[in-house]
Design a protein around this motif. Structure first.
Motif, mmCIF file in Angstrom:
data_model
loop_
_atom_site.group_PDB
_atom_site.id
_atom_site.type_symbol
_atom_site.label_atom_id
_atom_site.label_comp_id
_atom_site.label_asym_id
_atom_site.label_seq_id
_atom_site.Cartn_x
_atom_site.Cartn_y
_atom_site.Cartn_z
ATOM 1 N N PRO A 1 0.806 -1.233 0.000
ATOM 2 C CA PRO A 1 0.000 0.000 0.000
ATOM 3 C C PRO A 1 0.835 1.277 0.000
ATOM 4 C CG PRO A 1 -0.943 -1.598 1.511
ATOM 5 C CD PRO A 1 0.361 -2.179 1.048
ATOM 6 N N LEU B 1 1.734 2.979 -3.411
ATOM 7 C CA LEU B 1 0.724 3.545 -4.302
ATOM 8 C C LEU B 1 0.926 5.061 -4.384
ATOM 9 C CD1 LEU B 1 -2.400 1.479 -3.219
ATOM 10 C CD2 LEU B 1 -1.222 1.364 -5.427
ATOM 11 N N ARG C 1 -1.749 8.498 -4.204
ATOM 12 C CA ARG C 1 -2.976 7.780 -3.841
ATOM 13 C C ARG C 1 -4.141 8.721 -3.536
ATOM 14 N NH1 ARG C 1 -3.606 3.134 0.891
ATOM 15 N NH2 ARG C 1 -5.873 3.298 1.131
ATOM 16 N N THR D 1 -8.120 1.354 -10.399
ATOM 17 C CA THR D 1 -7.951 0.007 -9.848
ATOM 18 C C THR D 1 -6.486 -0.202 -9.503
ATOM 19 O OG1 THR D 1 -9.747 -0.844 -11.237
ATOM 20 C CG2 THR D 1 -8.267 -2.453 -10.255
ATOM 21 N N ALA D 2 -6.227 -0.694 -8.292
ATOM 22 C CA ALA D 2 -4.860 -0.997 -7.875
ATOM 23 C C ALA D 2 -4.706 -2.493 -7.647
ATOM 24 C CB ALA D 2 -4.518 -0.245 -6.594
ATOM 25 N N THR D 3 -3.526 -3.005 -7.974
ATOM 26 C CA THR D 3 -3.187 -4.387 -7.637
ATOM 27 C C THR D 3 -1.938 -4.358 -6.773
ATOM 28 O OG1 THR D 3 -1.786 -4.731 -9.601
ATOM 29 C CG2 THR D 3 -4.131 -5.246 -9.805
ATOM 30 N N LEU E 1 -1.871 -6.313 1.208
ATOM 31 C CA LEU E 1 -3.078 -5.530 0.999
ATOM 32 C C LEU E 1 -3.221 -4.496 2.114
ATOM 33 C CD1 LEU E 1 -5.613 -8.306 -0.081
ATOM 34 C CD2 LEU E 1 -4.518 -6.585 -1.535
ATOM 35 N N VAL F 1 -9.104 -2.540 -4.983
ATOM 36 C CA VAL F 1 -7.762 -3.071 -4.761
ATOM 37 C C VAL F 1 -7.832 -4.589 -4.820
ATOM 38 C CG1 VAL F 1 -5.810 -3.255 -3.191
ATOM 39 C CG2 VAL F 1 -7.075 -1.137 -3.316
#
Length: 243
Positions: free
Chosen positions: A151, A154, A157, A173-175, A180, A189
């Motif tokens: 996280p 990112l 963000r 969309t985040a991967t 997580l 996510v």
């Protein structure tokens, strides 16, 4: 042949444990002209050999009428260019740069296709510039698919969350491949990698789509191959490779 211009480091901000933003001012002009998606090439004092000193970084800010540009730099283990920018460059450091270059840009005309932006790490930089400039004046849809490890990686963000709230034609969309977030964020996510997202959402080829891919070559090459396998033609897949 392009002439080198003086650039001055005006501001530095840590964005993540391994990434920082560096703002450069070009004092020879009042306005820095560039197209979102372009990059600046720096001549860094890291070698006697000219070409070994050159490093290119995508501009992460949109044109704003001023003479500054924000670059997004990751500190690579053993990378001489990024090590210099992290450990030696400070506010006031003078560097040399060329005029903005590159063709990883959106068309100047109003878009007649949706844009899917796929990136990892600092590959977010050109997309941030594009979104800042174009999102509010386009009717077509933009989907940013951003892959990171954790996280805290990112980048931008909060800014991207705000764009998603303000603009109904923007999806974020985040991967995350390693960890997580502890709390569910206000955007999608997923565990894993970027490929699962575009293969899920765009499995059926559409002529009114363009995929813009930016990041390290391994991700970009794999995404290109997967999109071609899905049936998308080459002209709908636009690439920008880092390394």
């Amino acid at each position: 042949m392009s002439k080198w211009k003086e650039a001055i480091v005006k501001r530095i901000e840590q964005r993540s444990p391994t990434v920082r933003s560096i703002w450069l001012e070009l004092p020879d002009r009042e306005r820095l002209e560039f197209r979102p998606g372009q990059f600046l090439t720096l001549d860094l004092p890291i070698s006697e050999r000219r070409r070994e000193r050159w490093r290119s970084y995508s501009i992460a800010s949109a044109p704003n009428g001023g003479n500054e540009a924000e670059l997004c730099v990751v500190h690579l283990p053993g990378g001489r260019g990024s090590t210099y920018l992290f450990e030696e460059a400070t506010v006031g450091t003078q560097l040399l740069t060329k005029e903005p270059g590159g063709v990883f840009t959106l068309p100047d005309r109003p878009l007649d296709f949706d844009v899917v932006m796929v990136c990892t790490g600092t590959g977010i930089a050109p997309f941030r510039s594009m979104l800042q400039e174009r999102l509010g004046r386009e009717t077509r849809h933009f989907h940013l698919i951003f892959g990171c490890r954790r996280p805290e990686d990112l980048l931008y963000r909060e800014e991207l969350e705000e764009l998603a709230r303000r603009h109904p034609n923007f999806t974020y969309t985040a991967t995350l491949s390693r960890e997580l977030p502890a709390e569910e964020p206000p955007f999608e996510v997923l565990p894993g990698y970027v490929h699962q997202v575009y293969e899920r959402d765009y499995a059926t080829p559409r002529a009114d789509l363009r995929f813009y891919l930016c990041g390290w070559s391994q991700m970009v090459d794999e995404a290109r191959a997967r999109l071609l396998k899905l049936g998308y033609p080459e002209e709908q897949v636009i690439l920008e490779l880092y390394g």
